[in-house]
Design a protein around this motif. Structure first.
Motif, PDB file in Angstrom:
ATOM      1  N   ALA A   1      46.355  26.508  35.916  1.00 56.86           N
ATOM      2  CA  ALA A   1      45.077  27.020  36.387  1.00 56.86           C
ATOM      3  C   ALA A   1      45.288  28.120  37.422  1.00 56.86           C
ATOM      4  O   ALA A   1      46.091  27.984  38.342  1.00 56.86           O
ATOM      5  CB  ALA A   1      44.232  25.903  36.990  1.00 56.86           C
ATOM      6  N   VAL A   2      44.537  29.210  37.251  1.00 59.59           N
ATOM      7  CA  VAL A   2      44.457  30.285  38.237  1.00 59.59           C
ATOM      8  C   VAL A   2      43.062  30.242  38.833  1.00 59.59           C
ATOM      9  O   VAL A   2      42.071  30.305  38.104  1.00 59.59           O
ATOM     10  CB  VAL A   2      44.713  31.659  37.594  1.00 59.59           C
ATOM     11  CG1 VAL A   2      44.478  32.778  38.613  1.00 59.59           C
ATOM     12  CG2 VAL A   2      46.128  31.743  37.024  1.00 59.59           C
ATOM     13  N   VAL A   3      42.968  30.105  40.135  1.00 59.73           N
ATOM     14  CA  VAL A   3      41.672  30.083  40.822  1.00 59.73           C
ATOM     15  C   VAL A   3      41.391  31.473  41.376  1.00 59.73           C
ATOM     16  O   VAL A   3      42.243  32.084  42.024  1.00 59.73           O
ATOM     17  CB  VAL A   3      41.667  29.048  41.961  1.00 59.73           C
ATOM     18  CG1 VAL A   3      40.437  29.226  42.848  1.00 59.73           C
ATOM     19  CG2 VAL A   3      41.677  27.636  41.384  1.00 59.73           C
ATOM     20  N   VAL A   4      40.193  31.982  41.094  1.00 60.66           N
ATOM     21  CA  VAL A   4      39.777  33.305  41.566  1.00 60.66           C
ATOM     22  C   VAL A   4      38.604  33.130  42.518  1.00 60.66           C
ATOM     23  O   VAL A   4      37.634  32.424  42.201  1.00 60.66           O
ATOM     24  CB  VAL A   4      39.372  34.216  40.395  1.00 60.66           C
ATOM     25  CG1 VAL A   4      38.892  35.573  40.917  1.00 60.66           C
ATOM     26  CG2 VAL A   4      40.541  34.396  39.430  1.00 60.66           C
ATOM     27  N   GLY A   5      38.654  33.779  43.652  1.00 60.74           N
ATOM     28  CA  GLY A   5      37.558  33.719  44.621  1.00 60.74           C
ATOM     29  C   GLY A   5      37.092  35.109  45.008  1.00 60.74           C
ATOM     30  O   GLY A   5      37.902  36.016  45.200  1.00 60.74           O
ATOM     31  N   GLY A   6      35.788  35.294  45.079  1.00 60.22           N
ATOM     32  CA  GLY A   6      35.242  36.526  45.616  1.00 60.22           C
ATOM     33  C   GLY A   6      34.963  37.632  44.647  1.00 60.22           C
ATOM     34  O   GLY A   6      34.442  38.680  45.050  1.00 60.22           O
ATOM     35  N   SER A   7      35.262  37.468  43.346  1.00 60.74           N
ATOM     36  CA  SER A   7      35.043  38.569  42.411  1.00 60.74           C
ATOM     37  C   SER A   7      35.063  38.099  40.963  1.00 60.74           C
ATOM     38  O   SER A   7      36.123  37.799  40.418  1.00 60.74           O
ATOM     39  CB  SER A   7      36.102  39.662  42.600  1.00 60.74           C
ATOM     40  OG  SER A   7      35.951  40.682  41.641  1.00 60.74           O
ATOM     41  N   THR A   8      33.881  38.080  40.338  1.00 59.81           N
ATOM     42  CA  THR A   8      33.835  37.789  38.905  1.00 59.81           C
ATOM     43  C   THR A   8      34.428  38.938  38.106  1.00 59.81           C
ATOM     44  O   THR A   8      34.947  38.733  37.006  1.00 59.81           O
ATOM     45  CB  THR A   8      32.385  37.506  38.466  1.00 59.81           C
ATOM     46  OG1 THR A   8      31.919  36.325  39.133  1.00 59.81           O
ATOM     47  CG2 THR A   8      32.287  37.274  36.965  1.00 59.81           C
ATOM     48  N   ALA A   9      34.386  40.154  38.661  1.00 56.67           N
ATOM     49  CA  ALA A   9      35.011  41.290  37.981  1.00 56.67           C
ATOM     50  C   ALA A   9      36.505  41.045  37.784  1.00 56.67           C
ATOM     51  O   ALA A   9      37.069  41.361  36.724  1.00 56.67           O
ATOM     52  CB  ALA A   9      34.780  42.574  38.781  1.00 56.67           C
ATOM     53  N   LEU A  10      37.163  40.460  38.786  1.00 55.97           N
ATOM     54  CA  LEU A  10      38.583  40.138  38.653  1.00 55.97           C
ATOM     55  C   LEU A  10      38.782  39.032  37.624  1.00 55.97           C
ATOM     56  O   LEU A  10      39.719  39.076  36.819  1.00 55.97           O
ATOM     57  CB  LEU A  10      39.150  39.720  40.012  1.00 55.97           C
ATOM     58  CG  LEU A  10      40.629  39.305  40.035  1.00 55.97           C
ATOM     59  CD1 LEU A  10      41.519  40.404  39.490  1.00 55.97           C
ATOM     60  CD2 LEU A  10      41.043  38.934  41.466  1.00 55.97           C
ATOM     61  N   THR A  11      37.901  38.033  37.631  1.00 58.99           N
ATOM     62  CA  THR A  11      37.972  36.959  36.636  1.00 58.99           C
ATOM     63  C   THR A  11      37.930  37.533  35.232  1.00 58.99           C
ATOM     64  O   THR A  11      38.739  37.175  34.359  1.00 58.99           O
ATOM     65  CB  THR A  11      36.805  35.976  36.832  1.00 58.99           C
ATOM     66  OG1 THR A  11      36.884  35.408  38.135  1.00 58.99           O
ATOM     67  CG2 THR A  11      36.847  34.859  35.799  1.00 58.99           C
ATOM     68  N   LEU A  12      36.981  38.427  34.972  1.00 52.50           N
ATOM     69  CA  LEU A  12      36.845  39.030  33.644  1.00 52.50           C
ATOM     70  C   LEU A  12      38.045  39.901  33.301  1.00 52.50           C
ATOM     71  O   LEU A  12      38.538  39.881  32.161  1.00 52.50           O
ATOM     72  CB  LEU A  12      35.559  39.851  33.579  1.00 52.50           C
ATOM     73  CG  LEU A  12      34.254  39.065  33.625  1.00 52.50           C
ATOM     74  CD1 LEU A  12      33.071  40.018  33.773  1.00 52.50           C
ATOM     75  CD2 LEU A  12      34.092  38.208  32.371  1.00 52.50           C
ATOM     76  N   ALA A  13      38.524  40.663  34.281  1.00 48.41           N
ATOM     77  CA  ALA A  13      39.654  41.546  34.015  1.00 48.41           C
ATOM     78  C   ALA A  13      40.895  40.765  33.581  1.00 48.41           C
ATOM     79  O   ALA A  13      41.716  41.270  32.810  1.00 48.41           O
ATOM     80  CB  ALA A  13      39.966  42.375  35.260  1.00 48.41           C
ATOM     81  N   LEU A  14      41.026  39.522  34.042  1.00 42.86           N
ATOM     82  CA  LEU A  14      42.194  38.711  33.686  1.00 42.86           C
ATOM     83  C   LEU A  14      42.244  38.365  32.200  1.00 42.86           C
ATOM     84  O   LEU A  14      43.308  38.003  31.697  1.00 42.86           O
ATOM     85  CB  LEU A  14      42.214  37.426  34.521  1.00 42.86           C
ATOM     86  CG  LEU A  14      42.652  37.594  35.979  1.00 42.86           C
ATOM     87  CD1 LEU A  14      42.362  36.326  36.779  1.00 42.86           C
ATOM     88  CD2 LEU A  14      44.145  37.930  36.066  1.00 42.86           C
TER      89      LEU A  14
END
Length: 224
Positions: A41-54
């Protein structure tokens, strides 16, 4: 709800990416294995744009991905991040059934994006992570996730393109703090254009350094 999600999962039937799901070259710098590891699991905080880019590179290569619990997900924004929308399944409002949705889709997609409703307990996280590992699915989570392998937190952002109170926002530079367990435990900060003025996601000199080191330019291509 569960029957519908299970039916969707059965229809996808995608080949499994192995051993690592590819990401865009600039984002590979954020991950210890330079990609998304199935079963972690990779947890992303503060940016859905970064989540999508992944998930952009994975969808471009034909890997199915699914997003669970992202009620406000903008498809235009996803496409601008490089996501191939024909390879993205959405379960926007699973509510309290998000675990059932995650369980069904972990058997059908290469990357599962999760925005859980409420606090995630250790037992639920362990069960879903084990299922993802068994089926070769990588997890990207917005919110808390016990024992996440990698944690990415956007700690700062700056838009460019507006001068003297007028103009159009053209590019966004963000600072991403990395951390986690194992190889990811040594935290650092990485500057990214998300995106730059040409719409590309690439590395940028971290804003806090303030000196003129040359920027390393990447493109919306796959990191191998």
């Amino acid at each position: 709800m569960e029957t519908t999600i299970s039916a969707l999962a059965a229809q996808l039937q995608l080949p499994r990416p192995a051993p690592v799901v590819p990401v865009l070259p600039a984002l590979a710098e954020l991950l210890p294995e330079r990609g998304l590891r199935p079963g972690a699991a990779v947890v992303v905080g503060g940016s859905t744009a970064l989540t999508l880019a992944l998930i952009a590179a994975a969808t471009q290569q034909g890997t199915w991905c699914a997003a669970v619990g992202f009620e406000d997900l903008g498809l235009v924004a996803a496409a601008e991040s490089g996501v191939e929308l024909t390879r993205l399944a959405l379960v926007e409002r699973p509510g309290e059934h998000w675990e059932e949705a995650a369980t069904a889709l972990a058997d059908a997609v290469g990357v599962l994006l999760l925005r859980p409703a409420g606090t995630v307990g250790e037992r639920a996280a362990a069960r879903i992570t084990a299922l993802a590992r068994r089926h070769g699915c990588a997890l990207v989570v917005e919110g808390g996730w016990p024992s996440a392998q990698v944690r990415l937190q956007v700690t700062g952002r700056q838009w460019t393109g507006v001068g003297q109170g007028r103009g159009r926002l053209r590019a966004r530079r963000v600072l991403v703090a990395t951390g986690g367990r194992g190889a990811a435990a040594r935290g650092r900060e990485v500057g990214l254009w998300l995106p730059d003025e040409d719409g590309a996601i690439r590395l940028a000199e971290p804003a806090r350094t303030g000196h003129g080191a040359a920027e390393r330019r990447g493109h919306l291509a796959v990191a191998t």
